[in-house]
Design a protein around this motif. Structure first.
Motif, PDB file in Angstrom:
ATOM      1  N   GLY A  81      -4.082  17.938 -28.301  1.00  0.00           N
ATOM      2  CA  GLY A  81      -4.261  19.396 -28.342  1.00  0.00           C
ATOM      3  C   GLY A  81      -5.650  19.774 -27.893  1.00  0.00           C
ATOM      4  O   GLY A  81      -6.613  19.033 -28.099  1.00  0.00           O
ATOM      5  N   VAL A  82      -5.735  20.918 -27.246  1.00  0.00           N
ATOM      6  CA  VAL A  82      -7.015  21.469 -26.801  1.00  0.00           C
ATOM      7  C   VAL A  82      -7.063  22.911 -27.307  1.00  0.00           C
ATOM      8  O   VAL A  82      -6.061  23.644 -27.236  1.00  0.00           O
ATOM      9  CB  VAL A  82      -7.134  21.406 -25.252  1.00  0.00           C
ATOM     10  N   ALA A  83      -8.213  23.323 -27.832  1.00  0.00           N
ATOM     11  CA  ALA A  83      -8.360  24.705 -28.323  1.00  0.00           C
ATOM     12  C   ALA A  83      -8.093  25.684 -27.178  1.00  0.00           C
ATOM     13  O   ALA A  83      -8.560  25.466 -26.051  1.00  0.00           O
ATOM     14  CB  ALA A  83      -9.775  24.906 -28.864  1.00  0.00           C
ATOM     15  N   GLN A  88      -6.990  24.279 -19.572  1.00  0.00           N
ATOM     16  CA  GLN A  88      -6.961  24.376 -18.103  1.00  0.00           C
ATOM     17  C   GLN A  88      -8.361  24.272 -17.483  1.00  0.00           C
ATOM     18  O   GLN A  88      -8.657  24.910 -16.484  1.00  0.00           O
ATOM     19  CB  GLN A  88      -6.221  25.633 -17.653  1.00  0.00           C
ATOM     20  N   GLN A  89      -9.191  23.457 -18.113  1.00  0.00           N
ATOM     21  CA  GLN A  89     -10.527  23.190 -17.559  1.00  0.00           C
ATOM     22  C   GLN A  89     -10.794  21.686 -17.520  1.00  0.00           C
ATOM     23  O   GLN A  89     -11.939  21.264 -17.430  1.00  0.00           O
ATOM     24  CB  GLN A  89     -11.586  23.890 -18.412  1.00  0.00           C
ATOM     25  N   GLY A  90      -9.735  20.897 -17.641  1.00  0.00           N
ATOM     26  CA  GLY A  90      -9.890  19.449 -17.485  1.00  0.00           C
ATOM     27  C   GLY A  90     -10.093  18.657 -18.765  1.00  0.00           C
ATOM     28  O   GLY A  90     -10.150  17.423 -18.714  1.00  0.00           O
ATOM     29  N   LYS A 127       1.664  14.209 -16.091  1.00  0.00           N
ATOM     30  CA  LYS A 127       1.819  13.845 -14.673  1.00  0.00           C
ATOM     31  C   LYS A 127       0.444  13.617 -14.041  1.00  0.00           C
ATOM     32  O   LYS A 127       0.209  12.621 -13.345  1.00  0.00           O
ATOM     33  CB  LYS A 127       2.573  14.962 -13.938  1.00  0.00           C
ATOM     34  N   ALA A 128      -0.489  14.548 -14.323  1.00  0.00           N
ATOM     35  CA  ALA A 128      -1.836  14.438 -13.741  1.00  0.00           C
ATOM     36  C   ALA A 128      -2.554  13.179 -14.232  1.00  0.00           C
ATOM     37  O   ALA A 128      -3.385  12.620 -13.527  1.00  0.00           O
ATOM     38  CB  ALA A 128      -2.652  15.679 -14.091  1.00  0.00           C
ATOM     39  N   ALA A 129      -2.210  12.733 -15.445  1.00  0.00           N
ATOM     40  CA  ALA A 129      -2.865  11.541 -16.003  1.00  0.00           C
ATOM     41  C   ALA A 129      -2.172  10.249 -15.562  1.00  0.00           C
ATOM     42  O   ALA A 129      -2.543   9.171 -16.023  1.00  0.00           O
ATOM     43  CB  ALA A 129      -2.899  11.637 -17.528  1.00  0.00           C
TER      44      ALA A 129
HETATM   45  C1  LIG Z   1      -1.163  20.290 -23.155  1.00  0.00           C
HETATM   46  C2  LIG Z   1      -2.652  20.553 -23.298  1.00  0.00           C
HETATM   47  C3  LIG Z   1      -3.274  19.509 -24.235  1.00  0.00           C
HETATM   48  C4  LIG Z   1      -3.307  20.471 -21.896  1.00  0.00           C
HETATM   49  O1  LIG Z   1      -4.730  20.493 -22.057  1.00  0.00           O
HETATM   50  P1  LIG Z   1      -5.686  21.102 -20.937  1.00  0.00           P
HETATM   51  O2  LIG Z   1      -7.087  20.826 -21.344  1.00  0.00           O
HETATM   52  O3  LIG Z   1      -5.337  22.515 -20.670  1.00  0.00           O
HETATM   53  O4  LIG Z   1      -5.304  20.212 -19.665  1.00  0.00           O
HETATM   54  P2  LIG Z   1      -6.146  20.048 -18.323  1.00  0.00           P
HETATM   55  O5  LIG Z   1      -6.991  21.242 -18.089  1.00  0.00           O
HETATM   56  O6  LIG Z   1      -6.855  18.734 -18.365  1.00  0.00           O
HETATM   57  O7  LIG Z   1      -5.022  20.009 -17.220  1.00  0.00           O
HETATM   58  C5  LIG Z   1      -4.401  18.773 -16.824  1.00  0.00           C
HETATM   59  C6  LIG Z   1      -3.433  19.081 -15.685  1.00  0.00           C
HETATM   60  O8  LIG Z   1      -2.365  19.879 -16.194  1.00  0.00           O
HETATM   61  C7  LIG Z   1      -2.313  21.124 -15.492  1.00  0.00           C
HETATM   62  N1  LIG Z   1      -2.003  22.177 -16.479  1.00  0.00           N
HETATM   63  C8  LIG Z   1      -2.576  22.351 -17.692  1.00  0.00           C
HETATM   64  N2  LIG Z   1      -2.052  23.427 -18.302  1.00  0.00           N
HETATM   65  C9  LIG Z   1      -1.133  23.909 -17.446  1.00  0.00           C
HETATM   66  C10 LIG Z   1      -0.247  25.026 -17.510  1.00  0.00           C
HETATM   67  N3  LIG Z   1      -0.221  25.847 -18.595  1.00  0.00           N
HETATM   68  N4  LIG Z   1       0.587  25.244 -16.466  1.00  0.00           N
HETATM   69  C11 LIG Z   1       0.583  24.431 -15.384  1.00  0.00           C
HETATM   70  N5  LIG Z   1      -0.254  23.351 -15.256  1.00  0.00           N
HETATM   71  C12 LIG Z   1      -1.094  23.113 -16.284  1.00  0.00           C
HETATM   72  C13 LIG Z   1      -3.675  21.316 -14.891  1.00  0.00           C
HETATM   73  O9  LIG Z   1      -3.642  22.132 -13.758  1.00  0.00           O
HETATM   74  C14 LIG Z   1      -4.060  19.874 -14.559  1.00  0.00           C
HETATM   75  O10 LIG Z   1      -3.436  19.448 -13.375  1.00  0.00           O
HETATM   76  P3  LIG Z   1      -4.287  18.794 -12.159  1.00  0.00           P
HETATM   77  O11 LIG Z   1      -5.134  17.706 -12.761  1.00  0.00           O
HETATM   78  O12 LIG Z   1      -3.238  18.303 -11.227  1.00  0.00           O
HETATM   79  O13 LIG Z   1      -5.111  19.917 -11.632  1.00  0.00           O
HETATM   80  C15 LIG Z   1      -2.916  21.989 -23.853  1.00  0.00           C
HETATM   81  O14 LIG Z   1      -2.197  22.916 -23.067  1.00  0.00           O
HETATM   82  C16 LIG Z   1      -2.530  22.170 -25.308  1.00  0.00           C
HETATM   83  O15 LIG Z   1      -3.323  21.890 -26.226  1.00  0.00           O
HETATM   84  N6  LIG Z   1      -1.294  22.666 -25.566  1.00  0.00           N
HETATM   85  C17 LIG Z   1      -0.825  22.893 -26.937  1.00  0.00           C
HETATM   86  C18 LIG Z   1      -0.541  21.600 -27.657  1.00  0.00           C
HETATM   87  C19 LIG Z   1       0.552  20.816 -26.946  1.00  0.00           C
HETATM   88  O16 LIG Z   1       1.557  21.345 -26.486  1.00  0.00           O
HETATM   89  N7  LIG Z   1       0.337  19.504 -26.895  1.00  0.00           N
HETATM   90  C20 LIG Z   1       1.260  18.577 -26.297  1.00  0.00           C
HETATM   91  C21 LIG Z   1       2.253  18.188 -27.316  1.00  0.00           C
HETATM   92  S1  LIG Z   1       3.193  16.789 -26.786  1.00  0.00           S
END
Ligand SMILES: CC(C)(COP(=O)(O)OP(=O)(O)OC[C@H]1O[C@@H](n2cnc3c(N)ncnc32)[C@H](O)[C@@H]1OP(=O)(O)O)[C@@H](O)C(=O)NCCC(=O)NCCS
Length: 145
Positions: A81-83, A88-90, A127-129
């Motif tokens: 999870g990310v706050a 969407q900042q990596g 997928k990105a990871a």
């Molecule tokens: C899932 C989650 C952890 C992603 O964290 P994040 O910090 O936003 O992810 P990142 O910024 O590192 O993005 C990673 C990739 O995913 C893509 N991505 C992230 N959020 C996205 C969204 N809402 N829609 C489309 N693509 C998305 C990014 O563009 C990036 O792709 P790229 O590397 O090809 O450019 C975050 O959305 C979250 O905390 N969600 C709620 C908790 C949750 O659902 N956890 C997963 C439970 S299994």
């Protein structure tokens, strides 16, 4: 904003005293967090905002296990999870990469996790990871209360 990723051990417990809203689903239970970190087969990777007093703004938790019919351990990633203001900042990708590095370092042959089929952000992150295309699976809970 400078985001750093760290893998915590029990000696880093105090890092969990400054956690942003929306990182974990529920408020941390200190005794549970300490127990989790004490177990060397448990992993907790956090992302901290170094420009904001090292506040924890993201995390992933995982467990390493050795199955009786396998020679090498596997890792199951439990949660990530990310706050919301930091998404969407990596940060999620940095956290996943750090967790997968921990899995490799500890000899795991595979890491796996489950998510909902409509969780667009999670699917994009995995997928990105470098995750393989998702396999269909169904989830069954047993209520033991
Ligand atoms: C899932 C989650 C952890 C992603 O964290 P994040 O910090 O936003 O992810 P990142 O910024 O590192 O993005 C990673 C990739 O995913 C893509 N991505 C992230 N959020 C996205 C969204 N809402 N829609 C489309 N693509 C998305 C990014 O563009 C990036 O792709 P790229 O590397 O090809 O450019 C975050 O959305 C979250 O905390 N969600 C709620 C908790 C949750 O659902 N956890 C997963 C439970 S299994």
């Amino acid at each position: 904003m400078t985001i750093a990723v760290r893998s915590l051990t029990v000696s880093d417990f105090d890092a969990l005293k400054n956690v942003a809203d929306g990182v974990f689903d529920d408020p941390l239970v200190p005794s549970s967090a300490k127990s989790f970190l004490k177990n060397q087969d448990n992993y907790l990777v956090v992302a901290v905002d170094e420009d904001n007093a090292d506040r924890v703004v993201g995390f992933a938790s995982a467990v390493k296990y050795l199955h009786p019919d396998k020679e090498k351990p596997e890792m199951v990633v439990l949660e990530i999870g990310v706050a919301p203001p930091y998404r969407q900042q990596g940060a999620g990708k940095k956290i996943m990469n750090a967790m997968l590095a921990e899995a490799k370092k500890s000899g795991c042959r595979v890491a796996w996790l489950a998510t909902e089929p409509d969780n667009v952000a999670a699917l994009a992150l995995y997928k990105a990871a470098g995750g393989k295309p998702p396999e269909t699976c169904i989830h069954i809970d047993f209520d033991l209360d």
